[in-house]
Design an enzyme around this catalytic site. Structure first.
Site, mmCIF file in Angstrom:
data_model
loop_
_atom_site.group_PDB
_atom_site.id
_atom_site.type_symbol
_atom_site.label_atom_id
_atom_site.label_comp_id
_atom_site.label_asym_id
_atom_site.label_seq_id
_atom_site.Cartn_x
_atom_site.Cartn_y
_atom_site.Cartn_z
ATOM 1 N N ASP A 1 0.836 -1.200 0.000
ATOM 2 C CA ASP A 1 0.000 0.000 0.000
ATOM 3 C C ASP A 1 0.874 1.255 0.000
ATOM 4 O OD1 ASP A 1 -2.634 1.441 0.406
ATOM 5 O OD2 ASP A 1 -1.597 2.052 2.230
ATOM 6 N N LYS B 1 1.551 4.245 -3.115
ATOM 7 C CA LYS B 1 1.503 5.694 -2.905
ATOM 8 C C LYS B 1 2.813 6.352 -3.342
ATOM 9 C CE LYS B 1 -1.731 5.091 0.924
ATOM 10 N NZ LYS B 1 -1.932 5.091 2.392
#
Length: 364
Positions: free
Chosen positions: A218, A222
């Site tokens: 995750d 980003k």
């Protein structure tokens, strides 16, 4: 217009219902069904009462539509259509060029489209430019925090971004704020890593399978988005170093609830490694934080554990806050810092809503 009515999607519809002069909602798609407003009236679906609309005779209920069907429908509505994708569905994300090629603008917190292949990233924005569509995805990084808009402003005004560094996961922020605190409890109690992970899961701070947080992907997604905006042609999140917090011995456990249960049962056996890292940091007057960093001149992107002084901004984080530091030529040695709540359905939906308002203003 709206795809996804889960945690973020339901908050978004609630916020949309309170928006003055809100745009007409003519389509709601969820995993098993699609609700549309029939032509030629295209009566607005009430966002505050969308659930009862599925049983209303005023609208058309169908089985789940494909992205192509949704794009065809939206291209036929009056005015300029906007797709608000509140899912994390890779199928929808991979289909964004279908929408933008038809002049349909996109607002979304879905990271998959912008952190997958570099080709998809380029296709989305090139087709959007060619067809006068807009693409806003502020909430893909930092939920409602102005992270992407800040970086774009720096880049677009000619500042030279040299480094980006921060805590990008609310889950991992919470875990390490508990496990490696700059101010231990008065009782001097040391929390074991497995206990902290278990508590975070119980409180709902982690994904149902904590491995989806602990593998670092995750955060890597980003960082991929930020690096691309900063000018680096990062091919994918798999193209740079990601330090996983999943013990190697547990990496091959099966996916799904059974594998999750087994992972949580075995995790205490590996508390020693994390305790050693925590003690080493503490002996140096530091704390552990899971961070992502981008060295723009060197074109180096990495995600993993680092130690920070106890009086640093990284060490002072509370709860599940994010912090992102932008080092640039204009700001010199002191970075421009964006800090605050970077997770949660309500704040993510707020970021989506803010993007929607910007798109509406630009399309007028």
């Amino acid at each position: 217009m709206n795809v996804g009515v889960g945690g973020v999607g339901s908050h978004f519809l609630s916020q949309l219902s309170k928006l003055p002069n809100a745009p007409s909602l003519v389509l709601i798609a969820r995993s098993s069904q699609t609700l549309t407003s029939p032509a030629p009236s295209y009566q607005a679906i009430p966002p505050a009462d969308w659930q009862s609309a599925f049983s209303s005779g005023s609208f058309t209920k169908s089985e789940a539509w494909s992205p192509e069907q949704i794009a065809t429908y939206l291209s036929g509505v009056p005015g300029r259509a906007i797709l608000v994708d509140n899912t994390s569905d890779p199928t929808i994300a991979n289909s964004y060029p279908i929408f933008t090629s038809k002049g349909i603008s996109i607002v979304t917190p879905n990271k998959k489209a912008f952190s997958s292949s570099l080709k998809l990233w380029k296709d989305i924005f090139s087709t959007a430019t060619a067809n006068n569509a807009l693409v806003y995805h502020e909430s893909t990084v930092g939920a409602g925090l102005p992270v992407l808009s800040t970086l774009r402003d720096l880049v677009n005004t000619g500042d030279k971004v040299t480094r980006i560094e921060g805590v990008f996961s609310g889950t991992l922020s919470f875990l390490f704020n508990q496990f490696s605190s700059p101010s231990p409890s008065a009782a001097g109690e040391k929390k074991k890593w497995s206990e902290v992970v278990s508590k975070a899961k119980e409180l709902g701070y982690t994904e149902p399978d904590p491995r989806d947080d602990l593998n670092g992907m995750d955060v890597a997604r980003k960082l991929t988005i930020l690096a691309r905006i900063a000018g680096l042609e990062v091919e994918s999140p798999d193209s740079f170093l990601i330090e996983s917090l999943i013990p190697g011995e547990l990496a091959k456990l099966e996916a799904g609830p059974k594998g999750t249960e087994e992972f949580m049962r075995l995790l205490p056996d590996f508390d020693g490694k994390m305790e050693d890292l925590q003690k080493k940091a503490e002996a140096s007057g530091k704390v552990l934080r899971y961070v992502g960093s981008i060295d723009v001149p060197q074109k180096v992107v990495k995600v993993g554990l680092q130690s920070f002084d106890k009086d640093s901004a990284m060490a002072g984080l509370k709860g599940s806050d994010n912090i992102i530091s932008f080092y640039t030529e204009r700001y010199g040695e002191l970075p421009l810092i964006v800090q605050g709540g970077g997770a949660g359905g309500a704040v993510t939906a707020m970021g989506v809503m803010s993007d929607l308002i910007k798109v509406l203003e630009r399309l007028r």
